[in-house]
Design a protein around this motif. Structure first.
Motif, PDB file in Angstrom:
ATOM      1  N   PHE A   3      -8.366   5.437  -1.459  1.00 44.28           N
ATOM      2  CA  PHE A   3      -8.307   5.550  -0.001  1.00 44.28           C
ATOM      3  C   PHE A   3      -6.841   5.441   0.418  1.00 44.28           C
ATOM      4  CE2 PHE A   3     -12.439   3.382  -0.868  1.00 44.28           C
ATOM      5  CZ  PHE A   3     -13.238   4.488  -0.582  1.00 44.28           C
ATOM      6  N   THR A   4      -6.347   6.455   1.079  1.00 41.27           N
ATOM      7  CA  THR A   4      -4.929   6.516   1.418  1.00 41.27           C
ATOM      8  C   THR A   4      -4.648   5.762   2.714  1.00 41.27           C
ATOM      9  OG1 THR A   4      -4.759   8.685   0.362  1.00 41.27           O
ATOM     10  CG2 THR A   4      -2.973   8.044   1.856  1.00 41.27           C
ATOM     11  N   TRP A   5      -3.741   4.811   2.648  1.00 41.10           N
ATOM     12  CA  TRP A   5      -3.310   4.069   3.848  1.00 41.10           C
ATOM     13  C   TRP A   5      -2.238   4.905   4.547  1.00 41.10           C
ATOM     14  CZ3 TRP A   5      -5.320  -0.608   5.476  1.00 41.10           C
ATOM     15  CH2 TRP A   5      -4.691  -1.184   6.576  1.00 41.10           C
TER      16      TRP A   5
ATOM     17  N   TYR B  89       0.815  -1.214   0.000  1.00 39.68           N
ATOM     18  CA  TYR B  89       0.000   0.000   0.000  1.00 39.68           C
ATOM     19  C   TYR B  89       0.848   1.264   0.000  1.00 39.68           C
ATOM     20  CZ  TYR B  89      -4.113  -2.857   1.194  1.00 39.68           C
ATOM     21  OH  TYR B  89      -5.147  -3.762   1.182  1.00 39.68           O
TER      22      TYR B  89
ATOM     23  N   ALA C 103      -6.775  -4.559  -4.470  1.00 39.75           N
ATOM     24  CA  ALA C 103      -7.384  -5.182  -3.291  1.00 39.75           C
ATOM     25  C   ALA C 103      -8.628  -5.924  -3.759  1.00 39.75           C
ATOM     26  CB  ALA C 103      -7.735  -4.124  -2.255  1.00 39.75           C
TER      27      ALA C 103
ATOM     28  N   ARG D 296     -13.197  -1.190   2.441  1.00 37.19           N
ATOM     29  CA  ARG D 296     -13.593   0.217   2.602  1.00 37.19           C
ATOM     30  C   ARG D 296     -14.479   0.643   1.433  1.00 37.19           C
ATOM     31  NH1 ARG D 296     -15.579   4.095   2.936  1.00 37.19           N
ATOM     32  NH2 ARG D 296     -14.945   6.160   3.697  1.00 37.19           N
ATOM     33  N   TRP D 297     -14.173   0.145   0.242  1.00 38.86           N
ATOM     34  CA  TRP D 297     -15.011   0.485  -0.905  1.00 38.86           C
ATOM     35  C   TRP D 297     -16.373  -0.199  -0.799  1.00 38.86           C
ATOM     36  CZ3 TRP D 297     -17.147  -2.398  -4.965  1.00 38.86           C
ATOM     37  CH2 TRP D 297     -17.695  -1.628  -6.002  1.00 38.86           C
TER      38      TRP D 297
ATOM     39  N   ASN E  79      -7.778  -5.118   4.114  1.00 42.80           N
ATOM     40  CA  ASN E  79      -8.070  -5.165   2.688  1.00 42.80           C
ATOM     41  C   ASN E  79      -8.854  -3.915   2.305  1.00 42.80           C
ATOM     42  OD1 ASN E  79      -8.751  -5.807   0.048  1.00 42.80           O
ATOM     43  ND2 ASN E  79      -8.981  -7.993   0.517  1.00 42.80           N
ATOM     44  N   LEU E  80      -8.256  -3.023   1.517  1.00 47.31           N
ATOM     45  CA  LEU E  80      -8.875  -1.748   1.204  1.00 47.31           C
ATOM     46  C   LEU E  80     -10.167  -1.875   0.417  1.00 47.31           C
ATOM     47  CD1 LEU E  80      -5.907   0.699   0.415  1.00 47.31           C
ATOM     48  CD2 LEU E  80      -7.578   0.838   2.265  1.00 47.31           C
TER      49      LEU E  80
ATOM     50  N   VAL F  72      -5.618   0.352  -5.780  1.00 52.11           N
ATOM     51  CA  VAL F  72      -5.192   1.145  -4.632  1.00 52.11           C
ATOM     52  C   VAL F  72      -4.675   2.514  -5.053  1.00 52.11           C
ATOM     53  CG1 VAL F  72      -3.536   1.237  -2.724  1.00 52.11           C
ATOM     54  CG2 VAL F  72      -4.695  -0.912  -3.263  1.00 52.11           C
TER      55      VAL F  72
END
Length: 361
Positions: A336-338, A164, A175, A297-298, A293-294, A220
């Protein structure tokens, strides 16, 4: 009739020094600074009207603080106690409530209520409620969490977070996961639209019209999504989705897929296909760590913005509606920024473990 003669304002050297300091200091409240300037100007002589004009206030204001100073000197320039009911809860009582809430259990109950705390402390329920709100205490609320027991937890965290935060060159980090059992549901009565002072209203019960599964690969870097509906989520469907990704992404790019440990991702058929397609690299999140796992979030965006308040009379209608929403998302994707590196995550979890060891439960 002539105005009554005013008592002269005479200042001692100490009073003049204090008033001058109050009038000049930046940290002095503006109200106290203004009152100090009024008294200093009154001491120079002149009528109330002249003082009011020089200071830039009303005659009543000059008269009020002139009289207060003559009667009570420097103490008269402070605000008087405001009228109202005197305080009935002491600091000791507040401390008692907080200590009991944090350190004691209410007999056989699992948590305190305003009623049980009021009985235990001899205070009113409203007082308990005010104290809890003031200190952000919510004994009735509880949050759930799960600690991964994966023996390779540390290595997997560093692997996924590294992808990420420092993605490899000439590669795409995706992801990937399935949102299974998406239900096509319809409300038993039409929803009522939003109105002034009234939110949208819908029935709590609904009719089911079947389910579908959404396979999604979240880019990502860009936030765009490759997605496809399948009625089942076996390894056959996962293979079909891998082939879809392979066809959608330029051949010169390597593909790094972040996945959970679902069995369909590790079948012999999948492994054979991956051997024949060496640009695919699978990275598994630790068990019980779907938050890494991003794409989850989605999925949350999809649920809150489309699924939760929509109604569909068939699976086909649901799939078409979700496909339209995804197409609109991809016109202006949002990554989405980790932000937390692996060391920060591991330190946080270590602190949780320490709290568990120190807990009485």
């Amino acid at each position: 009739m002539p105005s009554p003669k005013l008592d002269q304002v005479v200042l001692s050297d100490e009073e003049r020094s204090v008033l001058s300091g109050w009038a000049r200091r930046r940290k002095t409240s503006q109200a106290l600074a203004l009152r100090s300037r009024i008294v200093l100007r009154c001491a120079q002589g002149g009528t109330i009207g002249e003082v009011a004009q020089d200071v830039g206030v009303s005659r009543n204001t000059v008269s009020k603080w002139r009289s207060r100073f003559i009667s009570h000197r420097l103490d008269g320039l402070s605000d008087e106690p405001r009228p109202g009911r005197p305080r009935t809860v002491s600091d000791e009582q507040v401390e008692q409530v907080i200590t009991k809430t944090l350190e004691e259990a209410p007999g056989k109950d699992t948590h305190w209520s305003t009623r049980s705390m009021a009985q235990a402390t001899g205070m009113s329920q409203s007082a308990i409620s005010r104290i809890w709100r003031a200190f952000g205490l919510k004994p009735h609320a509880v949050e759930t969490w799960k600690l991964s027991t994966d023996p390779q937890f540390v290595d997997k965290v560093r692997d996924v977070v590294g992808l990420y935060m420092n993605p490899p060159e000439n590669a795409l980090v995706l992801a990937v996961d399935e949102k299974s059992q998406m239900q096509a549901i319809d409300r038993t009565a039409p929803s009522l639209p939003i109105m002034p002072t009234t939110p949208e209203r819908m029935t709590h019960d609904y009719v089911r019209h079947g389910t579908t599964s959404l396979f999604a690969a979240f880019d990502v870097a860009s936030g765009s999504v490759i997605a496809q509906h399948y009625r089942r989520h076996r390894h056959q469907e996962f293979l079909r989705f891998l082939k879809l990704i392979d066809a959608a992404v330029p051949k010169e790019l390597d593909l790094h897929l972040v996945l959970d440990n679902y069995a369909t991702h590790k079948t012999p058929e999948v492994k054979k296909w991956l051997i024949r397609h060496p640009r695919f690299h699978l990275h598994f999140t630790p068990t019980s760590a779907s938050w890494m796992n991003l794409v989850e979030r989605w999925f949350a965006e999809l649920t809150s913005r489309k699924l939760r308040r929509s109604a569909h009379r068939s699976v086909v209608e649901l799939e078409a509606d979700v496909r339209a929403w995804i197409n609109e998302w991809n016109t202006s994707p949002k990554p989405f920024t980790w932000t937390k590196d692996a060391d920060e995550i591991l330190e946080t979890l270590a602190a949780y473990c320490q709290r568990i060891n120190d807990s009485r439960h």
